[in-house]
Write an enzyme that holds these catalytic residues in place. Structure first.
Site, PDB file in Angstrom:
ATOM      1  CB  SER A  56      -0.962  -0.068   1.859  1.00  9.40           C
ATOM      2  OG  SER A  56      -2.415  -0.998   0.944  1.00  9.40           O
ATOM      3  CE  LYS A  88      -4.370   1.762  -0.174  1.00  7.67           C
ATOM      4  NZ  LYS A  88      -4.237   0.566  -0.214  1.00  7.67           N
ATOM      5  CE1 TYR A 100      -5.161   2.442   2.346  1.00  4.12           C
ATOM      6  CE2 TYR A 100      -5.464   0.173   4.024  1.00  4.12           C
ATOM      7  CZ  TYR A 100      -4.957   1.749   3.493  1.00  4.12           C
ATOM      8  OH  TYR A 100      -3.540   0.588   3.106  1.00  4.12           O
TER       9      TYR A 100
END
Length: 434
Positions: A105, A108, A215
């Protein structure tokens, strides 16, 4: 792990080399960088012995199978170190800041930066509904609960926007922090996003757009929006707009043979508590390039992206974002909503409970602490992490950025990887003050 959900990982694999990682001393600053020329730094190198000790002791104690860490200021690298081996029981290669990791992540923020570049060029509208760019998003429903084993789905209360994708306020979640999504996947057979199947985009919201911070797979959808706006695949967009200009030649969605030979594997603990390799967990032929978790990188590569954010969007004469856009990324973009002080785990094999505490917001792609953390980062530092236990932060007030890497599961174990994050940061800031 092509086509297999992460929760299916075996938990009883044995470590064939016991505590062999403890034989390797911590490599610091200039060690083991043969795969890439040394970056010239005008910054003073700090005394990193305390940081070295944190890394070494975490590996020796079995908290992590291996670890590499790096820190920089506006002008260059000020610390780098590593401890442990690339693959426990299989490889004696010491881990360094030139080793390849799955950054999950941490991808991201890279994908978000690509979207922000499109916004700056007028190619992408922040307030536009997502379904303008991806018509299939109009079919995404909200999961209200279950009637027996039958999911109860309803239309969303409003059309989610591109901005809400960037700020995780569409209502889309991840299974490992949402028990309803765990149950939904179980009763429907729908895969999560990690195996790389496009079927994962049929996952429902768990809240109406704009009502909660949840999230989740927002940035995977954002990557599809970026592709639609660009008319190119996400790997090309990111290479042309970010990794290419910044000289990040080791950051990519699929590794070549040489880089695979320099890559760690994801490690899990057996019943005896020792680490063993679980092999490659990411599908090497996915249906789409995952803006939410798909990149591999090295600490030396990713620190260049961090430094570009630290410097207001520019590095070595290459500007990837305007100062105004970077400033916005480091400001609260979720208004009166809050990043949850605690997010309980819904899949303990994959992650521990996330315990950041109160007083956190979200910018564009970044977790933001609204208060100084004593002995550590200053208020409005931007940060995030990756599911296989990688973590980065950019502290614009202090003028430092840093990241720490291992590839292991579960994520953020309270007394292991999560503790290591904090110990690393504390030791680093103490060294800055010395």
């Amino acid at each position: 792990m092509a086509g297999v959900a992460l929760r299916k990982l075996p938990r009883d694999r044995r470590c064939r080399a016991g505590r062999a990682v403890g034989r390797f001393a911590c490599a610091s600053r200039v060690l083991l960088l043969a795969r890439r020329p040394m970056e010239v730094s005008m910054s003073p190198v700090i005394d990193g012995s305390a940081v070295d000790k944190v890394l070494r002791e975490a590996v020796e104690a079995g908290a992590v199978p291996h670890v590499a860490a790096i820190a920089a200021d506006r002008d260059g690298i000020i610390y780098e170190g590593g401890a442990g081996v690339r693959i426990v029981g299989e490889s004696g290669d010491p881990v360094s800041t030139s080793t390849q990791f799955r950054i999950m992540s941490m991808t991201k923020m890279v994908c978000t930066a690509a979207a922000l570049q499109q916004v700056e060029r007028g190619e992408l509208e922040m307030e536009a509904p997502v379904d303008i760019y991806c018509p299939e998003f109009a079919d995404v429903r909200v999961l209200e609960g279950f009637d027996g084993d039958h999911p109860k789905l309803r239309p969303a209360g409003s059309r989610a926007t591109v901005r809400q994708l960037m700020t995780h306020t569409t209502g889309l979640g991840y299974w490992f922090w949402n028990a309803d999504l765990v149950r939904f996947e179980k009763v429907t057979g729908l895969p999560n996003v990690v195996p790389g199947s496009a079927e994962a985009f049929k996952a429902p919201m768990v809240a109406d757009p704009g009502t909660q911070f949840v999230y989740g797979i927002n940035t995977d959808w954002l990557g599809k929006v970026v592709e639609a706006a660009a008319g190119k695949t996400l790997d090309v967009v990111i290479k042309e707009g970010i990794t290419g200009p910044l000289g990040m030649g080791d950051t990519m969605f699929r590794l070549d043979a040489a880089r695979l030979d320099n890559c760690v594997t994801v490690h899990v603990k057996g019943e005896d508590g020792s680490w063993t390799s679980a092999g490659e967990l990411l599908n090497q032929e996915p249906d789409w390039w995952a803006g939410g978790h798909g990149l591999y990188s090295t600490p030396r590569d990713f620190i260049r992206f961090e430094r570009a954010l630290l410097r207001g969007g520019e590095l070595d004469g290459e500007r990837i974002l305007t100062q105004e856009t970077v400033d916005a990324a480091f400001r609260n973009q979720i208004g009166d909503l809050d990043f949850p002080a605690e997010i309980p785990t819904a899949d303990p094999a994959i992650t521990d409970t996330l315990r950041v505490g109160p007083g956190f917001k979200w910018g564009y792609g970044l977790l933001l602490n609204t208060q100084d953390i004593p002995g550590r980062r200053r208020a409005w530092t931007g940060a995030w992490a990756g599911l296989f236990n990688t973590h980065f932060f950019v502290d614009r007030t202090t003028g430092v950025c840093a990241s720490i890497y291992t590839n292991s599961l579960p994520f953020i174990t309270e007394h292991e990887a999560w503790k290591l994050y904090g110990d690393f940061e504390t030791a680093l800031y103490a060294s800055l003050r010395a």
